[in-house]
Write an enzyme that holds these catalytic residues in place. Sequence first.
Site, PDB file in Angstrom:
ATOM      1  N   THR A 175       0.857  -1.185   0.000  1.00 20.68           N
ATOM      2  CA  THR A 175       0.000   0.000   0.000  1.00 20.68           C
ATOM      3  C   THR A 175       0.897   1.240   0.000  1.00 20.68           C
ATOM      4  O   THR A 175       2.014   1.178   0.490  1.00 20.68           O
ATOM      5  CB  THR A 175      -0.852  -0.015   1.287  1.00 20.68           C
ATOM      6  OG1 THR A 175      -1.724  -1.119   1.215  1.00 20.68           O
ATOM      7  CG2 THR A 175      -1.655   1.242   1.483  1.00 20.68           C
ATOM      8  N   ARG A 203     -14.336  -6.669  -1.528  1.00 22.81           N
ATOM      9  CA  ARG A 203     -13.702  -6.399  -0.225  1.00 22.81           C
ATOM     10  C   ARG A 203     -13.116  -4.981  -0.203  1.00 22.81           C
ATOM     11  O   ARG A 203     -12.452  -4.555  -1.139  1.00 22.81           O
ATOM     12  CB  ARG A 203     -12.604  -7.430   0.020  1.00 22.81           C
ATOM     13  CG  ARG A 203     -11.822  -7.225   1.328  1.00 22.81           C
ATOM     14  CD  ARG A 203     -10.552  -6.451   1.115  1.00 22.81           C
ATOM     15  NE  ARG A 203      -9.702  -6.405   2.311  1.00 22.81           N
ATOM     16  CZ  ARG A 203      -8.644  -5.615   2.448  1.00 22.81           C
ATOM     17  NH1 ARG A 203      -8.290  -4.815   1.461  1.00 22.81           N
ATOM     18  NH2 ARG A 203      -7.942  -5.612   3.538  1.00 22.81           N
ATOM     19  N   VAL A 204     -13.363  -4.261   0.857  1.00 20.33           N
ATOM     20  CA  VAL A 204     -12.777  -2.932   1.028  1.00 20.33           C
ATOM     21  C   VAL A 204     -11.934  -2.950   2.295  1.00 20.33           C
ATOM     22  O   VAL A 204     -12.378  -3.453   3.333  1.00 20.33           O
ATOM     23  CB  VAL A 204     -13.876  -1.850   1.140  1.00 20.33           C
ATOM     24  CG1 VAL A 204     -13.269  -0.489   1.441  1.00 20.33           C
ATOM     25  CG2 VAL A 204     -14.690  -1.793  -0.150  1.00 20.33           C
ATOM     26  N   GLY A 227      -1.020  -1.986   5.960  1.00 26.85           N
ATOM     27  CA  GLY A 227      -1.014  -3.276   6.648  1.00 26.85           C
ATOM     28  C   GLY A 227      -2.312  -4.005   6.388  1.00 26.85           C
ATOM     29  O   GLY A 227      -3.020  -3.701   5.418  1.00 26.85           O
ATOM     30  N   GLY A 229      -5.789  -4.381   6.375  1.00 26.85           N
ATOM     31  CA  GLY A 229      -6.841  -3.386   6.530  1.00 26.85           C
ATOM     32  C   GLY A 229      -7.852  -3.749   7.597  1.00 26.85           C
ATOM     33  O   GLY A 229      -8.334  -2.882   8.332  1.00 26.85           O
TER      34      GLY A 229
END
Length: 306
Positions: A175, A203-204, A227, A229
């Site tokens: 990320t 997926r969020v 990391g 989430g």
Amino acid sequence: MVHGGAGALDNVTNEAEAVRYLEAMRVVLDHGRHILELGGSALEAVEQCAALLEDDPLFNAGAGSVLNEEGRVEMDAAIMCGQTLNAGSVAGVRNIANPIQLARVVLAESEHVMLIGEGAMRFADLHGFERVADHYFLTPDRIAQWEKAHRDHRMGLDHDCEEQMPDLRNDKFGTIGAVAKDSKGNLAAATSTGGIVNKRFGRVGDSPIVGAGVYADNSTCAVSCTGFGEDFLRVALAKTLSDIIEFTGAEGKAAAERGIDYLSTKVNGRGGFIMIDHDGRCCSAFTTKRMIHGWIERGGETVCRF
Ligand code: GLY
């Protein structure tokens, strides 16, 4: 400050690879310095730094996004202004080269904070965002990584952890995020990601959620997290860090220590964050073996670490 993800980084096995990561951080930080030295806003600096990181296939965001269970890219991004507490966020977007720029337009041009999926894509069309072809994201590295994960029914984090994904330890994840303070004293934060490898369709993670993966408030700090989430969502880590400063008067470094401790104790959280406090102090903490990050504190030296 910028980051390029947290994890074991066991994929960085030699000096040349390490230099590549550090050099990428340095170029982005120097670009951010340039914007701020010319009087640009913190919001502008974090957007541009995040967009540069999205353009680099080394990192898990934009061009380098990991693939979901369907072998496709779905990206999340958010940006927040510490002066106004205005925020813009998108989740589950596809075929957009720079989701952070779309998040900025959500902040500036919509009456909303967050748009998702098809709605976000229609908003992108309305605002003239080009749709890039799937092959822009489908690099041989990402396909090979996804094939391994899909075959083994595994999901994986930025930069991976050997014990969590033994078969994927040599792959590249990450990320990205940026936080800045400008000459007017305004703070801003941006976070962007392709999520985790082989994630479920729809997926969020934490990255586009204001208060979880991103937060900025001039009176406290600007934060960008990286990391797993789900861990950051459960403890709303970015806002928790801001609250520690708001309600205890702690300085950035003390707040960062309390925050990382909170993440570990509450949910055994895996990952880390970068943070600039209201006094311009650069702070970071992580529970993983490493986190790729760098900073320029009050116009000083450019420092990059992982
Ligand atoms: N921290 C990025 C994600 O879990 O999606």
